[in-house]
Design a protein around this motif. Structure first.
Motif, PDB file in Angstrom:
ATOM      1  N   UNK A  55      81.882  45.154  23.083  1.00 36.98           N
ATOM      2  CA  UNK A  55      82.115  43.756  22.730  1.00 36.98           C
ATOM      3  C   UNK A  55      82.086  43.660  21.214  1.00 36.98           C
ATOM      4  N   UNK A  56      83.258  43.480  20.631  1.00 38.68           N
ATOM      5  CA  UNK A  56      83.356  43.287  19.186  1.00 38.68           C
ATOM      6  C   UNK A  56      83.213  41.795  18.910  1.00 38.68           C
ATOM      7  N   UNK A  57      82.221  41.436  18.125  1.00 35.92           N
ATOM      8  CA  UNK A  57      81.920  40.033  17.849  1.00 35.92           C
ATOM      9  C   UNK A  57      82.131  39.774  16.361  1.00 35.92           C
ATOM     10  N   UNK A  58      83.097  38.943  16.040  1.00 38.32           N
ATOM     11  CA  UNK A  58      83.401  38.577  14.658  1.00 38.32           C
ATOM     12  C   UNK A  58      83.130  37.095  14.442  1.00 38.32           C
ATOM     13  N   UNK A  59      83.045  36.722  13.194  1.00 38.83           N
ATOM     14  CA  UNK A  59      82.823  35.311  12.831  1.00 38.83           C
ATOM     15  C   UNK A  59      81.667  34.717  13.624  1.00 38.83           C
ATOM     16  N   UNK A  60      80.577  35.426  13.641  1.00 33.13           N
ATOM     17  CA  UNK A  60      79.432  35.007  14.443  1.00 33.13           C
ATOM     18  C   UNK A  60      78.840  33.699  13.938  1.00 33.13           C
ATOM     19  N   UNK A  61      78.352  32.911  14.879  1.00 26.63           N
ATOM     20  CA  UNK A  61      77.752  31.614  14.589  1.00 26.63           C
ATOM     21  C   UNK A  61      76.304  31.608  15.085  1.00 26.63           C
ATOM     22  N   UNK A  62      75.472  30.753  14.528  1.00 28.92           N
ATOM     23  CA  UNK A  62      74.083  30.683  15.010  1.00 28.92           C
ATOM     24  C   UNK A  62      73.990  30.415  16.514  1.00 28.92           C
ATOM     25  N   UNK A  63      74.942  29.677  17.045  1.00 31.67           N
ATOM     26  CA  UNK A  63      74.915  29.382  18.486  1.00 31.67           C
ATOM     27  C   UNK A  63      75.268  30.588  19.349  1.00 31.67           C
TER      28      UNK A  63
END
Length: 123
Positions: free
Chosen positions: A80-88
């Motif tokens: 799972x590549x996760x970009x532009x991560x947010x606090x939520x």
């Protein structure tokens, strides 16, 4: 013993990226659908992304365009590549897999869960 082992969680600032990995091991005859779920504090576990054995993918609306699920069938691993991560996006992320295993001269369906890996996104 058939199991899923996850890696790749951690602490990242908002806007950053992380890549989660989940490797299946043991006597597995067939690895079918795989996916990533997450559970934030005080919330129910939700499906984040899923991928079929043929490579078809599905995402929850909140991660579309930011997360990418992929798999390497030779390595029995899902990513799972996760970009532009947010606090939520902060949550414990769990890997899930539908497998078929040999047992008692038959093949049985089994659902596997990983141990979970914590992703924390700071603002």
């Amino acid at each position: 013993q058939v199991q899923l082992v996850e890696s790749g969680g951690g602490l990242v600032q908002a806007g950053g990226s992380l890549r989660l990995s989940c490797a299946a091991s043991g006597r597995i005859f067939r690895l079918n659908d795989m996916g990533w779920y997450r559970q934030a504090p005080g919330k129910q576990r939700e499906l984040v992304a899923a991928i079929t054995s043929g490579g078809n993918t599905n995402y929850t609306d909140s991660v579309k365009g930011r997360f990418t699920i992929s798999r390497d069938n030779a390595k029995t691993t899902v990513y799972l590549q996760m970009n532009s991560l947010k606090p939520e996006d902060t949550a414990v992320y769990y890997c899930n897999a539908q497998v078929m295993i040999p047992r008692n001269f038959r093949y049985e369906s089994l659902e596997l869960w990983g141990q979970g890996t914590l992703v924390t996104v700071s603002s």
